[in-house]
Design a protein around this motif. Sequence first.
Motif, PDB file in Angstrom:
ATOM      1  N   UNK A 191      -1.356   5.869  -7.226  1.00  0.00           N
ATOM      2  CA  UNK A 191      -1.259   7.011  -6.300  1.00  0.00           C
ATOM      3  C   UNK A 191      -0.840   8.258  -7.078  1.00  0.00           C
ATOM      4  N   UNK A 192       0.143   8.105  -7.939  1.00  0.00           N
ATOM      5  CA  UNK A 192       0.628   9.244  -8.727  1.00  0.00           C
ATOM      6  C   UNK A 192      -0.461   9.735  -9.678  1.00  0.00           C
ATOM      7  N   UNK A 250       0.841  -1.197   0.000  1.00  0.00           N
ATOM      8  CA  UNK A 250       0.000   0.000   0.000  1.00  0.00           C
ATOM      9  C   UNK A 250       0.880   1.253   0.000  1.00  0.00           C
ATOM     10  N   UNK A 251       0.602   2.148  -0.930  1.00  0.00           N
ATOM     11  CA  UNK A 251       1.363   3.397  -1.027  1.00  0.00           C
ATOM     12  C   UNK A 251       0.439   4.563  -0.695  1.00  0.00           C
ATOM     13  N   UNK A 261       5.747   9.881  -2.383  1.00  0.00           N
ATOM     14  CA  UNK A 261       4.923   8.702  -2.147  1.00  0.00           C
ATOM     15  C   UNK A 261       5.645   7.829  -1.136  1.00  0.00           C
ATOM     16  N   UNK A 262       4.920   7.401  -0.125  1.00  0.00           N
ATOM     17  CA  UNK A 262       5.583   6.542   0.854  1.00  0.00           C
ATOM     18  C   UNK A 262       4.708   5.332   1.185  1.00  0.00           C
ATOM     19  N   UNK A 263       5.329   4.387   1.837  1.00  0.00           N
ATOM     20  CA  UNK A 263       4.647   3.184   2.240  1.00  0.00           C
ATOM     21  C   UNK A 263       3.597   3.542   3.294  1.00  0.00           C
ATOM     22  N   UNK A 264       2.340   3.113   3.059  1.00  0.00           N
ATOM     23  CA  UNK A 264       1.282   3.387   4.033  1.00  0.00           C
ATOM     24  C   UNK A 264       1.367   2.381   5.169  1.00  0.00           C
ATOM     25  N   UNK A 265       1.266   2.883   6.373  1.00  0.00           N
ATOM     26  CA  UNK A 265       1.276   1.987   7.528  1.00  0.00           C
ATOM     27  C   UNK A 265      -0.152   1.618   7.893  1.00  0.00           C
TER      28      UNK A 265
END
Length: 63
Positions: free
Chosen positions: A25-26, A1-2, A54-58
Amino acid sequence: MKQFECATLVPGCEWHTRANEEAEVIRRAVEHMRLVHGETVIRENMVQNIRARVREAKKEDAA
Ligand SMILES: [Zn+2]
């Protein structure tokens, strides 16, 4: 998940999005820039700026 948070690019904007694929996401972020921030011409530079944020969703920050 991003995930991408618009505030990392446009201070004060609370919009954010998440998707399994970075490309999705982009895509959504570019659409948001166009619709909300009036960026009618999407420059390559902006795509790079988005991608860099964009980062890894926690799991714990589930929306
Ligand atoms: Zn925004």
